[in-house]
Design an enzyme around this catalytic site. Sequence first.
Site, PDB file in Angstrom:
ATOM      1  N   THR A 134       8.032 -62.583  60.097  1.00  0.00           N
ATOM      2  CA  THR A 134       7.840 -61.764  61.446  1.00  0.00           C
ATOM      3  C   THR A 134       6.540 -61.025  61.459  1.00  0.00           C
ATOM      4  O   THR A 134       6.050 -60.596  60.391  1.00  0.00           O
ATOM      5  CB  THR A 134       8.975 -60.791  61.574  1.00  0.00           C
ATOM      6  OG1 THR A 134       8.518 -59.706  62.233  1.00  0.00           O
ATOM      7  CG2 THR A 134       9.228 -59.890  60.192  1.00  0.00           C
ATOM      8  N   ASP A 135       6.040 -60.534  62.510  1.00  0.00           N
ATOM      9  CA  ASP A 135       4.737 -60.069  62.531  1.00  0.00           C
ATOM     10  C   ASP A 135       4.897 -58.456  62.179  1.00  0.00           C
ATOM     11  O   ASP A 135       3.980 -57.546  61.794  1.00  0.00           O
ATOM     12  CB  ASP A 135       4.128 -59.982  64.013  1.00  0.00           C
ATOM     13  CG  ASP A 135       4.793 -59.454  64.991  1.00  0.00           C
ATOM     14  OD1 ASP A 135       6.219 -59.247  64.691  1.00  0.00           O
ATOM     15  OD2 ASP A 135       4.392 -59.237  66.142  1.00  0.00           O
ATOM     16  N   GLU A 136       6.345 -57.814  61.987  1.00  0.00           N
ATOM     17  CA  GLU A 136       6.531 -56.726  61.810  1.00  0.00           C
ATOM     18  C   GLU A 136       6.117 -56.126  60.664  1.00  0.00           C
ATOM     19  O   GLU A 136       6.090 -55.102  59.981  1.00  0.00           O
ATOM     20  CB  GLU A 136       8.178 -56.372  62.150  1.00  0.00           C
ATOM     21  CG  GLU A 136       8.457 -56.682  63.454  1.00  0.00           C
ATOM     22  CD  GLU A 136       9.780 -56.078  63.870  1.00  0.00           C
ATOM     23  OE1 GLU A 136      10.205 -55.041  63.287  1.00  0.00           O
ATOM     24  OE2 GLU A 136      10.325 -56.806  64.766  1.00  0.00           O
ATOM     25  N   TYR A 160      14.021 -52.977  57.924  1.00  0.00           N
ATOM     26  CA  TYR A 160      13.954 -54.532  58.352  1.00  0.00           C
ATOM     27  C   TYR A 160      12.550 -55.152  57.902  1.00  0.00           C
ATOM     28  O   TYR A 160      12.610 -56.162  57.238  1.00  0.00           O
ATOM     29  CB  TYR A 160      14.338 -54.758  59.646  1.00  0.00           C
ATOM     30  CG  TYR A 160      13.999 -56.138  60.241  1.00  0.00           C
ATOM     31  CD1 TYR A 160      14.630 -57.266  59.762  1.00  0.00           C
ATOM     32  CD2 TYR A 160      12.841 -56.351  61.222  1.00  0.00           C
ATOM     33  CE1 TYR A 160      14.037 -58.580  60.265  1.00  0.00           C
ATOM     34  CE2 TYR A 160      12.343 -57.646  61.607  1.00  0.00           C
ATOM     35  CZ  TYR A 160      13.205 -58.875  61.236  1.00  0.00           C
ATOM     36  OH  TYR A 160      12.891 -59.895  61.490  1.00  0.00           O
ATOM     37  N   LYS A 164      11.417 -57.850  54.885  1.00  0.00           N
ATOM     38  CA  LYS A 164      10.984 -59.074  55.045  1.00  0.00           C
ATOM     39  C   LYS A 164       9.722 -59.239  54.474  1.00  0.00           C
ATOM     40  O   LYS A 164       9.449 -60.401  53.915  1.00  0.00           O
ATOM     41  CB  LYS A 164      10.786 -59.164  56.596  1.00  0.00           C
ATOM     42  CG  LYS A 164      11.865 -59.494  57.658  1.00  0.00           C
ATOM     43  CD  LYS A 164      12.823 -60.745  57.095  1.00  0.00           C
ATOM     44  CE  LYS A 164      11.989 -61.841  57.550  1.00  0.00           C
ATOM     45  NZ  LYS A 164      12.862 -63.123  57.550  1.00  0.00           N
TER      46      LYS A 164
HETATM   47  P1  NAD Z   1      19.705 -63.752  63.988  1.00  0.00           P
HETATM   48  O1  NAD Z   1      20.013 -62.546  63.573  1.00  0.00           O
HETATM   49  O2  NAD Z   1      20.059 -64.239  65.433  1.00  0.00           O
HETATM   50  O3  NAD Z   1      20.376 -64.987  63.039  1.00  0.00           O
HETATM   51  C1  NAD Z   1      20.439 -64.951  61.751  1.00  0.00           C
HETATM   52  C2  NAD Z   1      21.259 -65.932  61.307  1.00  0.00           C
HETATM   53  O4  NAD Z   1      21.466 -65.791  59.666  1.00  0.00           O
HETATM   54  C3  NAD Z   1      22.780 -65.924  61.587  1.00  0.00           C
HETATM   55  O5  NAD Z   1      23.312 -67.069  61.999  1.00  0.00           O
HETATM   56  C4  NAD Z   1      23.668 -65.253  60.465  1.00  0.00           C
HETATM   57  O6  NAD Z   1      24.822 -65.697  60.541  1.00  0.00           O
HETATM   58  C5  NAD Z   1      22.696 -65.735  59.362  1.00  0.00           C
HETATM   59  N1  NAD Z   1      23.071 -65.314  58.065  1.00  0.00           N
HETATM   60  C6  NAD Z   1      22.856 -63.715  57.768  1.00  0.00           C
HETATM   61  N2  NAD Z   1      22.952 -63.574  56.463  1.00  0.00           N
HETATM   62  C7  NAD Z   1      23.071 -64.585  56.072  1.00  0.00           C
HETATM   63  C8  NAD Z   1      23.516 -65.116  54.522  1.00  0.00           C
HETATM   64  N3  NAD Z   1      23.416 -63.913  53.698  1.00  0.00           N
HETATM   65  N4  NAD Z   1      23.559 -66.426  54.263  1.00  0.00           N
HETATM   66  C9  NAD Z   1      23.648 -67.315  55.106  1.00  0.00           C
HETATM   67  N5  NAD Z   1      23.291 -66.880  56.665  1.00  0.00           N
HETATM   68  C10 NAD Z   1      23.018 -65.655  56.989  1.00  0.00           C
HETATM   69  O7  NAD Z   1      18.216 -63.778  63.620  1.00  0.00           O
HETATM   70  P2  NAD Z   1      16.946 -64.463  64.628  1.00  0.00           P
HETATM   71  O8  NAD Z   1      16.458 -63.699  65.499  1.00  0.00           O
HETATM   72  O9  NAD Z   1      17.405 -66.019  64.907  1.00  0.00           O
HETATM   73  O10 NAD Z   1      15.920 -64.507  63.198  1.00  0.00           O
HETATM   74  C11 NAD Z   1      15.848 -65.658  62.288  1.00  0.00           C
HETATM   75  C12 NAD Z   1      14.672 -65.525  61.504  1.00  0.00           C
HETATM   76  O11 NAD Z   1      13.391 -65.391  62.036  1.00  0.00           O
HETATM   77  C13 NAD Z   1      14.604 -64.195  60.580  1.00  0.00           C
HETATM   78  O12 NAD Z   1      14.453 -64.410  59.346  1.00  0.00           O
HETATM   79  C14 NAD Z   1      13.656 -63.193  61.482  1.00  0.00           C
HETATM   80  O13 NAD Z   1      13.189 -62.151  60.367  1.00  0.00           O
HETATM   81  C15 NAD Z   1      12.748 -64.135  61.925  1.00  0.00           C
HETATM   82  N6  NAD Z   1      11.981 -63.574  62.989  1.00  0.00           N
HETATM   83  C16 NAD Z   1      12.745 -63.399  64.249  1.00  0.00           C
HETATM   84  C17 NAD Z   1      12.044 -62.868  65.391  1.00  0.00           C
HETATM   85  C18 NAD Z   1      12.687 -62.512  66.518  1.00  0.00           C
HETATM   86  O14 NAD Z   1      12.014 -62.227  67.658  1.00  0.00           O
HETATM   87  N7  NAD Z   1      14.028 -62.765  66.654  1.00  0.00           N
HETATM   88  C19 NAD Z   1      10.683 -62.926  65.301  1.00  0.00           C
HETATM   89  C20 NAD Z   1       9.958 -63.469  63.952  1.00  0.00           C
HETATM   90  C21 NAD Z   1      10.510 -63.776  63.072  1.00  0.00           C
END
Ligand code: NAD
Length: 359
Positions: A134-136, A160, A164
């Site tokens: 993430t950009d965070e 968080y 990351k």
């Molecule tokens: P989300 O919370 O919607 O989904 C996370 C998924 O991971 C869920 O299906 C959950 O069941 C699974 N999970 C959690 N803990 C687990 C474990 N210990 N073992 C196996 N599975 C597990 O998250 P998201 O928004 O889809 O984000 C996905 C990735 O992208 C993350 O790594 C996040 O940091 C990154 N990201 C998100 C955003 C955003 O805007 N949402 C932006 C940039 C990066």
Amino acid sequence: MSNLLVTGGAGFIGANFVHYWMKKYPQDKVVVLDALTYAGNRANLASVNDKQNFYFCHGDICDTGLVETLLREHHVDTIVHFAAESHVDRSISGPDSFIETNIIGTYSLLKASKKVWLDDGVNKENHRFHHVSTDEVYGTLGPNDPAFSESTQYAPNSPYSASKASSDHLVRAFHHTYGLKVTTSNCSNNYGPYHFPEKLIPLVITNILQDRPLPVYGDGKQIRDWLYVEDHAQGIDLVIKQGNIGDCYNIGGINEWANIDIVNLICSYINDVFSNNIELHKLFPGAKRAKAGRSEELICFVEDRAGHDRRYAIDPKKSNSELGYQPHESFESGIRKTIEWYLNSSDWWESILEGTYRI
Ligand code: NAD
């Protein structure tokens, strides 16, 4: 042909990525490993569930033995690592699971990859560990600061983003120390289908449809850089196929918006949609303000989040020039698509709200 292990593939971005990948590369095999936490949902993968080249494993990335078994059994050559605890508010009230999944879990995946790919020599030359970040991790920007580039110093401010950042460093270290073939992408805020209705955009849409208050933190002027989720999937695809091993790529669409402006935009789009479609009045009988064309009346300002970062912005020059990356969706078209998806998928979000908690 590739065999992918997609961690967190039942979550928001992971599920969208699986749909994107299986459509674009129908010959590849996709194995999803997901612990199905509150954020994971099998329904997000319903349309690929019966495909021969799709396999779902309900399990935890912290289970290194399980990951090793999956890598061997499915002859996995590419890991795309999405699994994470992802909600900043939850990381403030309960950071433990963020440390466990985001740091220990990533370490567990790296350890399993090193064992199978490097030590045991399965796919030794031809493997990739792609880490989704993430950009965070870069911290917060002032109004006139330049956007985050790949060389911006890490300065995470929430549990968080710190978790990351830590996982990003572990991925980097496994490349430099052991030669694991890794890439990392740092993306801005995503929006689109299957977004859990605790995050700003789906929260606002689903609350309007239920005539519930639209909570906006502080003065609502926090700025985020938004990208349609499929454009993120496309960026990851390019990094996996064309990125330099060991490199990080920022993915974003130069699309900064203040939270309050997004809330107002969604209100006005939903007011519009309701004024042109009488059927919706029957489908969402509770949406009183939307029917009256006055969704904005639901906005209420609430106490700001502790340590709330003020502004994020991604400088995507490197992915633009090295990978030819360009997002397809404009914010206006992406938000309209997203609203349509939530209007057509009330079974999905209503069951989530009933099954877990009401926001
Ligand atoms: P989300 O919370 O919607 O989904 C996370 C998924 O991971 C869920 O299906 C959950 O069941 C699974 N999970 C959690 N803990 C687990 C474990 N210990 N073992 C196996 N599975 C597990 O998250 P998201 O928004 O889809 O984000 C996905 C990735 O992208 C993350 O790594 C996040 O940091 C990154 N990201 C998100 C955003 C955003 O805007 N949402 C932006 C940039 C990066």
